[in-house]
Design a protein around this motif. Structure first.
Motif, short mmCIF file in Angstrom:
data_model
loop_
_atom_site.label_atom_id
_atom_site.label_comp_id
_atom_site.label_asym_id
_atom_site.label_seq_id
_atom_site.Cartn_x
_atom_site.Cartn_y
_atom_site.Cartn_z
N GLU A 28 0.83 -1.20 0.00
CA GLU A 28 0.00 0.00 0.00
C GLU A 28 0.86 1.25 0.00
O GLU A 28 0.51 2.27 -0.59
CB GLU A 28 -0.93 0.01 1.22
CG GLU A 28 -2.07 -1.00 1.13
CD GLU A 28 -2.85 -0.89 -0.17
OE1 GLU A 28 -3.22 0.23 -0.56
OE2 GLU A 28 -3.06 -1.93 -0.82
N GLU A 29 2.01 1.16 0.69
CA GLU A 29 2.91 2.33 0.74
C GLU A 29 3.35 2.72 -0.68
O GLU A 29 3.32 3.89 -1.05
CB GLU A 29 4.14 2.00 1.59
CG GLU A 29 3.88 1.93 3.08
CD GLU A 29 5.12 1.46 3.86
OE1 GLU A 29 5.51 0.28 3.68
OE2 GLU A 29 5.69 2.25 4.63
N TRP A 30 3.77 1.73 -1.47
CA TRP A 30 4.23 2.06 -2.82
C TRP A 30 3.08 2.52 -3.71
O TRP A 30 3.23 3.45 -4.51
CB TRP A 30 4.96 0.87 -3.47
CG TRP A 30 5.40 1.23 -4.86
CD1 TRP A 30 4.89 0.78 -6.03
CD2 TRP A 30 6.39 2.21 -5.19
NE1 TRP A 30 5.51 1.40 -7.09
CE2 TRP A 30 6.43 2.29 -6.60
CE3 TRP A 30 7.24 3.02 -4.43
CZ2 TRP A 30 7.30 3.15 -7.27
CZ3 TRP A 30 8.09 3.88 -5.11
CH2 TRP A 30 8.12 3.94 -6.51
N LYS A 31 1.91 1.89 -3.54
CA LYS A 31 0.76 2.29 -4.37
C LYS A 31 0.38 3.75 -4.12
O LYS A 31 -0.07 4.45 -5.03
CB LYS A 31 -0.42 1.35 -4.13
CG LYS A 31 -0.12 -0.04 -4.70
CD LYS A 31 -1.36 -0.89 -4.86
CE LYS A 31 -1.03 -2.11 -5.71
NZ LYS A 31 -1.30 -3.38 -5.00
N ALA A 32 0.58 4.20 -2.88
CA ALA A 32 0.31 5.62 -2.58
C ALA A 32 1.30 6.51 -3.34
O ALA A 32 0.91 7.53 -3.94
CB ALA A 32 0.41 5.87 -1.08
#
Lengths: 251, 251
Positions: free
Chosen positions: A223-227
């Motif tokens: 989720e961190e990278w998708k943000a």
């Protein structure tokens, strides 16, 4: 064949360092034949001294010698520091795409200063501690010791998980400053060099190197990278997409 | 004829502001016909609003509206902020020398960030208080009030004479950083744009604008200025010499 000195990790993509990725991208972009020689952290200073190279960071008593470095058998020259390597390869192989056109060399140095003061300083506290377990056992003690001296704190205390959200906001804000520099350019390009040339610059490769590091550490599916991919109109994801053809890490 | 909005002082050379000098140099360099309209500090915001211009510094609640600005009767457009004006004039008058070639626009923005973080922040504490008595009575109270809020201190306490030597050392160190960016370029040029173009850039005009301000405030014959002329191999004196043909302040 050029020898490219890089730092190994235990991540699926062995190459991880944002600074050495600038040069790996560059060698792939220029299409120059090379092979990687992997160097553990404690061996970097000795390697560069064996080539009689001066410190890459003469003002930093903690980490005076850094990678990337290359050895070019054609000229029998060793060269260290990604911007110096880029200028060397631009000069020595003028038939390949130039990433630091001469009229932008001083500007590239100013960019480097500004990028370090914004993005790099925001990324370091969150990512250095999370990088530690991804390094090989041979490099971990050296990495921990030097970075703990740098921050004057134990790795575990530099940016504990309770502070991650706050630090992510700081990183997004810093990338927003860089987005502002790009927005000032005349069109909606994803890359730094604009106008007639529309080529990739060393500044672009630098930004991409730091993005790759973030992606490796948190995982591409996290989720961190998708943000990050959603930040600033998807600009950073687009930059990595543009550089995808040069993401060769097999050599 | 372009109208150029500038801020008056009571110095022999009426024009003094580092930011407006960037545009004055530029109009002279491009050889465009213009006349100056002098605007006192308290009138700047009203002038820009009368042109329906957005704030030049939207993130600065203290000084959202700044000069330089121009009005170009050819296009019936008003333009504010020196880099925006430079890009406008480059685009609108392509037969004149370009100071922000398109491929350097994002780099210019990064330069601006880095220059502000180094040189400008070092100069301000020493020079803002010494500028105050050089302004006209109409501008002094506004200048004092806004700058005292900026520093959270009385003008007389920002950098008293006992601290001048220390602040001069800080300014010299900051210019040394910029000299380092220029040294990274391939030849010993005095100007920022190098290589094949060898032209003057908006970055060069920016540095020169700040140098001029320093020279005006301390006086060209002062020991303080003579020391600046010796810094970094005489590089800064050379830059002003290169720009001497464009030092017209009579219009």
């Amino acid at each position: 064949m050029i020898i490219f000195y890089d730092i190994p990790s235990n991540l699926p993509v062995k190459a991880w360092s944002p600074s050495t990725w600038k040069t790996r991208y560059l060698l792939n972009l220029k299409g120059l034949p090379y092979r990687t020689e992997w160097v553990e952290y404690p061996d970097i200073a000795g390697l560069l001294k064996s080539f009689a190279l001066p410190p890459t960071e003469p003002d930093d008593p903690l980490l005076p010698y850094t990678l990337p470095a290359i050895y070019d058998p054609k000229t029998k020259r060793a060269v260290a520091e990604s911007a110096v390597i880029a200028a060397y390869l631009d000069d020595e192989y003028p038939e390949t795409p130039a990433v630091i056109p001469k009229e932008t060399r001083a500007f590239h140095a100013a960019f480097q200063y500004a990028f370090r003061a914004t993005v790099q300083s925001a990324i370091a506290p969150l990512f250095l501690p999370r990088q530690l377990p991804c390094l090989t056992p041979a490099s971990q003690p050296y990495f921990r010791c030097t970075r703990e001296q740098m921050f004057g704190a134990k790795m575990e205390d530099i940016c504990p998980p309770s502070k991650w959200a706050m630090q992510w906001a700081e990183i997004e804000r810093a990338f927003g400053v860089v987005a502002g520099w790009l927005d000032g350019a005349s069109d909606g390009r994803v890359t730094f060099l604009g106008g007639a040339t529309s080529a990739l610059s060393h500044a672009d490769l630098s930004i991409a190197g730091w993005l790759l590091w973030m992606q490796f550490v948190v995982g591409k599916e996290s989720e961190e990278w998708k943000a990050v991919e959603r930040w600033h109109g998807g600009r950073w994801r687009n930059l990595l997409d543009v550089l995808e053809p040069y993401f060769d890490h097999s050599r």
